[in-house]
Design a protein around this motif. Structure first.
Motif, short mmCIF file in Angstrom:
data_model
loop_
_atom_site.label_atom_id
_atom_site.label_comp_id
_atom_site.label_asym_id
_atom_site.label_seq_id
_atom_site.Cartn_x
_atom_site.Cartn_y
_atom_site.Cartn_z
N GLY A 31 0.82 -1.20 0.00
CA GLY A 31 0.00 0.00 0.00
C GLY A 31 0.85 1.25 0.00
O GLY A 31 1.93 1.29 0.57
N SER A 32 0.37 2.26 -0.68
CA SER A 32 0.99 3.57 -0.58
C SER A 32 0.20 4.35 0.47
O SER A 32 -0.77 3.84 1.03
N HIS A 33 0.58 5.57 0.72
CA HIS A 33 -0.10 6.35 1.74
C HIS A 33 -1.61 6.30 1.55
O HIS A 33 -2.12 6.59 0.48
N GLY A 34 -2.31 5.87 2.59
CA GLY A 34 -3.76 5.81 2.52
C GLY A 34 -4.31 4.53 1.95
O GLY A 34 -5.52 4.34 1.90
N GLU A 35 -3.44 3.61 1.51
CA GLU A 35 -3.89 2.34 0.95
C GLU A 35 -3.44 1.19 1.85
O GLU A 35 -2.39 1.26 2.48
#
Length: 105
Positions: A31-35
């Protein structure tokens, strides 16, 4: 957001960073930021980990084996949701276990 497909049978087990020696994972989605970040997590027999908390929510789905935490035993087919900032653990697994784990913001 985009469609993500991970073929776990094609991914090699790797040492799980920041976990006790012998713990392995297959990262299914980074995940990237927020994922969310999604992994298959394999606990070795005799697994032990201290109580801790996260800055994000954590989901567990036990696929095989079992683990114990906070006076409960989690068997195959069990789903567990741990809210962010909630202290959870300690964790133990006498026989080992395989879990699907998702961390989300």
């Amino acid at each position: 957001m985009r469609d993500v497909v991970a073929r776990a049978f094609e991914i090699e087990w790797d040492r799980a960073a920041s976990y006790p020696v012998g713990t392995q994972w297959k990262i299914l989605r980074r995940g990237s930021h927020g994922e969310p970040k999604t992994v298959l997590l394999k606990l070795a027999p005799g697994f032990e980990m201290a109580s801790h908390s996260h800055m994000c929510a954590e989901h567990h789905h036990v696929l095989s084996g079992a683990y114990e935490s906070q006076g409960e035993r989690f068997l195959p087919g069990t789903y567990r949701f741990i809210p962010k900032h909630m202290n959870h653990g300690p964790f133990r697994s006498a026989t080992g276990a395989e879990l699907l784990v998702v961390w989300e913001d």
